[in-house]
Design an enzyme around this catalytic site. Structure first.
Site, PDB file in Angstrom:
ATOM      1  N   ASN A 119     -11.138  -3.882   3.843  1.00 43.31           N
ATOM      2  CA  ASN A 119     -11.244  -2.465   3.460  1.00 43.31           C
ATOM      3  C   ASN A 119     -12.611  -1.872   3.807  1.00 43.31           C
ATOM      4  OD1 ASN A 119     -10.280  -0.072   2.333  1.00 43.31           O
ATOM      5  ND2 ASN A 119     -10.991  -0.584   0.279  1.00 43.31           N
ATOM      6  N   ASP A 133       3.223  -0.666  13.671  1.00 41.93           N
ATOM      7  CA  ASP A 133       3.717  -1.885  14.312  1.00 41.93           C
ATOM      8  C   ASP A 133       4.014  -2.999  13.314  1.00 41.93           C
ATOM      9  OD1 ASP A 133       3.657  -0.816  16.892  1.00 41.93           O
ATOM     10  OD2 ASP A 133       1.538  -1.317  17.137  1.00 41.93           O
ATOM     11  N   GLY A 134       3.622  -2.814  12.055  1.00 33.71           N
ATOM     12  CA  GLY A 134       3.911  -3.822  11.043  1.00 33.71           C
ATOM     13  C   GLY A 134       2.691  -4.614  10.628  1.00 33.71           C
ATOM     14  N   ASP A 146      -9.568  -8.068   0.271  1.00 37.78           N
ATOM     15  CA  ASP A 146      -9.226  -6.956   1.160  1.00 37.78           C
ATOM     16  C   ASP A 146     -10.509  -6.467   1.820  1.00 37.78           C
ATOM     17  OD1 ASP A 146      -8.245  -4.757   2.457  1.00 37.78           O
ATOM     18  OD2 ASP A 146      -7.610  -3.681   0.656  1.00 37.78           O
ATOM     19  N   ASP A 202     -10.545  10.175  -6.967  1.00 42.64           N
ATOM     20  CA  ASP A 202     -10.455  10.697  -5.604  1.00 42.64           C
ATOM     21  C   ASP A 202     -10.341  12.214  -5.696  1.00 42.64           C
ATOM     22  OD1 ASP A 202     -10.480   8.377  -3.949  1.00 42.64           O
ATOM     23  OD2 ASP A 202      -8.424   7.939  -4.514  1.00 42.64           O
ATOM     24  N   ASP A 262      -3.462  -0.423  -0.041  1.00 41.30           N
ATOM     25  CA  ASP A 262      -3.555  -0.949  -1.409  1.00 41.30           C
ATOM     26  C   ASP A 262      -2.192  -1.409  -1.905  1.00 41.30           C
ATOM     27  OD1 ASP A 262      -6.228  -0.204  -1.304  1.00 41.30           O
ATOM     28  OD2 ASP A 262      -5.837   1.752  -2.198  1.00 41.30           O
ATOM     29  N   THR A 278      -3.333   7.024   2.632  1.00 40.81           N
ATOM     30  CA  THR A 278      -4.488   6.665   1.798  1.00 40.81           C
ATOM     31  C   THR A 278      -4.245   5.417   0.949  1.00 40.81           C
ATOM     32  OG1 THR A 278      -5.160   8.984   1.694  1.00 40.81           O
ATOM     33  CG2 THR A 278      -6.101   7.492   0.059  1.00 40.81           C
TER      34      THR A 278
END
Length: 316
Positions: free
Chosen positions: A162, A226-227, A160, A13, A254, A250
């Site tokens: 993503n 909010d969870g 995931d 990254d 993960d 970021t």
């Protein structure tokens, strides 16, 4: 053999200065990343027995990533360098704490093929995990094959979603490939935007129920501050988030996936049979992992230790 196996991309990254867009940034700062690699390192920091399957280039960044994961305690037996492509790079900007920008330059990570996989390595694990970024490249076939092996062996398969829109030539292809992956999964993690993309509704109760009509046993919808909402068909509900000072989200998702996978490894029965109390405990742990990761800048570097997670749970 590791108890948890993660497959996908490990990359560098390259971050813009905090608070600036990629367009406005004058300097860039390299940092190890890649959602699957982040998950693997997060799992290792939690104390899990985890292995990583993937490819990097035969270059300095590639050897750096292999050494880094190995140094974190991740099994890198099947994490290899391939001379046919460079190590993947992702340009990342965080203009605000809740906004991210990505430009991805693919490379060796897209070169994994089914013939290079060890079925025994994958099916010996209790949990197998991967994500949609891998599906956008040529490693898609290998990822789907590995997931199907794990599912056929009765293992937990965590997918995931993503979704990174800029990776796909069009949204129809993205939806088609993600739906193909959903058929290999027993647990899916996604956010409200991704839920709406796949089901036509951002409502966690309605959208998760649609996904459970496939072969998925547990749907987890992350809702930011909010969870997270969970639904396994018999138990469902919202688990509140932890209140933290957010610096960078970021690696938060993960870390959540790592926390979820870590807890899944403790159960030897289908998640569809877990009761509400057990699921709430599992999601609370994952929420704590995600919250702690958001308190630091970076992705892999922000992964919390088990001690830090336990301290947060105790203090709450």
């Amino acid at each position: 053999m590791p108890q948890i196996v993660i497959l996908g991309e490990a990359l560098i990254d390259v971050f813009a200065d905090k608070g600036l867009s990629l367009r406005a940034a004058k300097t860039l700062h390299p940092s190890p990343g890649g959602a699957p690699a982040n998950v693997a390192v997060s799992l290792a920091r939690l104390g899990a027995d985890v292995g990583f399957i993937g490819k990097v280039g035969v270059d300095d960044y590639g050897s750096f990533l292999i050494d880094l994961l190995a140094g974190e305690g991740v099994d890198t037996t099947h994490f290899v360098a391939d001379s046919r492509g460079p190590t993947m790079l992702a340009l990342v900007a965080v203009p605000s704490p809740t906004e991210q920008q990505f430009i991805l330059y693919s490379g060796a990570s897209t070169l994994l093929v089914p013939e290079e996989l060890s079925q025994t390595y994958i099916t010996s694990a209790s949990v197998f995990g991967y994500g949609s970024v891998t599906l956008a490249g040529e490693s898609r076939t290998a990822a789907l094959q590995a997931a199907q092996w794990a599912k056929d062996a009765g293992k937990q398969v965590v997918f995931d979603v993503n979704l990174r829109l800029l990776l796909w030539p069009n949204l129809d292809i993205a939806r088609e490939r993600i739906e193909e992956a959903l058929d290999t999964a027993t647990i899916v993690k996604l956010n409200e935007t991704e839920l709406n993309f796949l089901t036509g509704t951002a409502d966690p109760a309605q959208g998760s129920q649609q996904l459970l009509e496939r072969s998925i046993q547990l749907c987890c919808v992350s809702l930011g501050a909010d969870g997270a909402y969970f639904n396994n068909g018999t138990a469902q509900g919202l688990v509140p988030a932890f209140a933290v000072e957010v610096h960078d989200t970021t690696g938060s998702g993960d870390a959540f996936v790592a926390g979820l996978s870590f807890k899944l490894n403790n159960f030897d029965k289908p998640v569809a049979e877990l009761d509400e109390a057990t699921l709430r405990q599992m999601i609370t742990f994952a929420n704590a992992c995600g919250a702690l990761a958001a308190t630091q800048v970076g992705a892999m570097s922000a992964s919390p230790t088990l001690e830090a997670v336990e301290q947060m749970l105790q203090s709450s």
